[in-house]
Design an enzyme around this catalytic site. Structure first.
Site, PDB file in Angstrom:
ATOM      1  NE  ARG A 164      -2.337  -1.876   3.215  1.00 23.12           N
ATOM      2  CZ  ARG A 164      -2.133  -3.179   3.448  1.00 23.12           C
ATOM      3  NH1 ARG A 164      -2.577  -4.071   2.582  1.00 23.12           N
ATOM      4  NH2 ARG A 164      -1.524  -3.588   4.529  1.00 23.12           N
ATOM      5  CD  GLU A 203       3.294  -8.513  12.978  1.00 18.31           C
ATOM      6  OE1 GLU A 203       2.336  -8.793  12.242  1.00 18.31           O
ATOM      7  OE2 GLU A 203       4.213  -7.754  12.627  1.00 18.31           O
TER       8      GLU A 203
END
Length: 179
Positions: A62, A99
């Site tokens: 993005r 993560e």
């Protein structure tokens, strides 16, 4: 629709995506609205009025949308930092932690010249891992980072503190609590 909407008002939250317990902050609704998208680009540009910026670097994916629009408004070049294996020319790479694992990003080895002033952009600042990897690539090429700009910060995940600890100026348009 109210004419007093903020950027945050255009962002929808999708519960339990991509995993249970995650509140996904979806900027596609912001991008799809011409007024919302204009507000976001204008607000991302505002802090850099009068600053020398030679190139805008967008982080996959993005950050490409934002970076292209910002580079156009600044009349400067745009450089993508992509996931490993997506750029056709000679690249340098940087690994980083996610993560849920590890990843690698790349930049063309001739995309930035030493001393060029760089603005790094992306939609979301979470742990800061992708931005940190991008910054390392830019610095290896000799680029001087003016600032890092994001639409959203998730302060609980510590990305802003990480980047500021690296000496980076960080600009965000809004924050959301939680993950």
């Amino acid at each position: 629709m109210s004419r007093n909407k903020t950027v945050k008002d255009y962002i929808r939250t999708i519960v339990d995506f991509p995993h249970e317990g995650i509140m996904f902050r979806d900027v596609t609704t912001l991008f799809a609205d011409p007024r919302g998208f204009r507000i976001a680009i204008d607000q991302m540009l505002h802090p850099y009025a009068g600053e020398q910026i030679d190139k805008v670097v967008g982080l996959e994916a993005r950050g490409f949308i934002l970076g292209g629009a910002i580079a156009h408004q600044l009349s400067v070049g745009f450089v993508p930092i992509r996931k490993k294996g997506k750029l056709p020319g000679t690249t340098i790479s940087q690994d980083y932690k996610l993560e849920y694992g590890e990843a690698i990003v790349e930049i063309h080895d001739d995309a930035i010249q030493p001393g060029e002033k760089i603005l790094v952009v992306d939609d979301l600042l979470a742990t800061g891992g992708t931005a940190e990897a991008g910054i390392k690539l830019i610095e290896r090429l000799g680029g001087e980072i003016v600032s890092c700009a994001f639409i959203i910060d998730l302060p609980e995940l510590g990305g802003r503190k990480l980047l500021e600890g690296m000496g980076m100026d960080v600009h965000v348009l809004c924050e959301f609590e939680g993950l």
